[in-house]
Write an enzyme that holds these catalytic residues in place. Structure first.
Site, short mmCIF file in Angstrom:
data_model
loop_
_atom_site.label_atom_id
_atom_site.label_comp_id
_atom_site.label_asym_id
_atom_site.label_seq_id
_atom_site.Cartn_x
_atom_site.Cartn_y
_atom_site.Cartn_z
N SER A 54 0.83 -1.21 0.00
CA SER A 54 0.00 0.00 0.00
C SER A 54 0.87 1.27 0.00
O SER A 54 0.34 2.35 -0.19
CB SER A 54 -0.89 0.02 1.25
N CYS A 58 2.61 -7.02 1.62
CA CYS A 58 1.64 -6.30 2.44
C CYS A 58 0.77 -7.34 3.13
O CYS A 58 0.12 -8.14 2.44
CB CYS A 58 0.80 -5.40 1.54
N GLU A 105 4.01 6.72 6.48
CA GLU A 105 3.91 7.28 5.12
C GLU A 105 4.23 8.78 5.12
O GLU A 105 4.65 9.32 4.11
CB GLU A 105 2.50 7.05 4.56
N CYS A 163 2.75 -6.06 10.00
CA CYS A 163 2.50 -5.11 8.92
C CYS A 163 3.87 -4.71 8.41
O CYS A 163 4.77 -4.41 9.21
CB CYS A 163 1.75 -3.89 9.46
N HIS A 215 5.00 -2.15 7.09
CA HIS A 215 5.46 -0.80 7.40
C HIS A 215 6.24 -0.76 8.73
O HIS A 215 7.14 0.06 8.91
CB HIS A 215 4.28 0.17 7.54
#
Ligand code: DGL
Length: 276
Positions: free
Chosen positions: A12, A74, A152, A184, A186
């Protein structure tokens, strides 16, 4: 399909760079094409149908670029769309699984915290994983709304991210978790901050390296490993703000990384999400 073709990897946003890093370490000769769908991040609070639509659009874009394998870097897109992608496309699809099994094997307190998005924790894939191992440890799922947005935005160690993390970690530590799973892709970008907050007694695991090994195994089994004497290159695309994403990719990958915009490619935008 030929060994010379690139691998397609997507997330994402910039989270999947934590997986890309491990794939590059494991497979230095492969050409790696990475899509950061930052224009549609975060996926974690979106309906399943919206995440599926993005996964299909990006997979078709990457197939147009001639990839020999898709890596869904992801966890949220894995839970929402990996079975659909596997049923629809005749190339190898490798996807994520939170590192709960290794965490259960290593915990000494018998309590494991799992940090992930709401959609990952609500997925059938996660329910199946828990059903296989839950009896061996107490698993505490912790949804982390807001954390992907912080990453992000480039805030990897600022006050807001620190406060948010403290709030998310404290119930897990309070219940005796000595092992944390970053479910996750991230979150490994926050590993130094998490390590500072939880201290040396708490183990923090993610599944990037395991996925990279799985990519190697699948390529080898299909006879698709790139010639070993080649030096692999990367290409990057984003659907998000190119300036912001470029800055993040330069910081997290390489200052000279070149970023292209996904909107230039009709396939990649044909399944746009309704605006939130
Ligand atoms: N990196 C994605 C994951 O692994 C983040 C999901 C999101 O965009 O919310 O779940």
């Amino acid at each position: 399909m030929s060994p010379e073709q690139p691998l397609g990897i997507f997330d994402s946003g910039i989270g999947g760079l934590s997986v890309l890093r491990e794939i590059r370490r494991e497979l230095p000769a492969e050409n790696l094409f990475y899509v950061a769908d930052s224009g549609h991040a975060p996926y974690g609070d979106k309906p399943l149908s919206a995440i599926e639509a993005r996964a299909v659009a990006i997979t078709e874009f990457l197939l147009d670029q001639g990839v020999k394998m898709i890596v869904v870097a992801c966890n949220t897109a894995t839970g929402a769309a990996a079975p659909l992608l596997r049923g629809r496309y005749p190339i190898p699809i490798v996807a994520m699984e939170p590192a709960v099994k290794p965490a259960v094997a290593r915990t000494r307190s018998g309590v494991v915290g799992v940090l992930a998005t709401r959609q990952t924790l609500a997925s059938q894939q996660f329910a199946d994983l828990l059903a296989r191992i839950e009896q061996d440890a107490l698993i505490l799922p912790q949804p982390c709304p807001g954390l992907v947005e912080q990453i992000e935005s480039g805030d990897l160690d600022g006050d807001v991210t620190r406060c948010l993390l403290e709030r998310l970690l404290s119930p897990l530590l309070g219940r005796g978790a000595d092992t944390l799973v970053l479910g996750c892709t991230h979150y490994p970008h926050l590993a130094p901050l998490i390590a500072e907050l939880v201290g040396p007694e708490v183990m923090v695991l993610d599944s990037g390296a395991a996925v990279a090994r799985q990519v190697r195994r699948r390529l080898a089994a299909a006879g698709l490993l790139a010639p070993a004497d080649r030096v692999g290159r990367e290409r990057f695309w984003t659907s998000g703000d190119p300036v912001m994403t470029q800055r993040l990719i330069a910081r997290l990958w390489h200052p000279d990384a070149v970023l292209e915009h996904l909107d230039a490619h009709p396939h990649a935008t044909s399944c746009r999400l309704p605006s939130a």
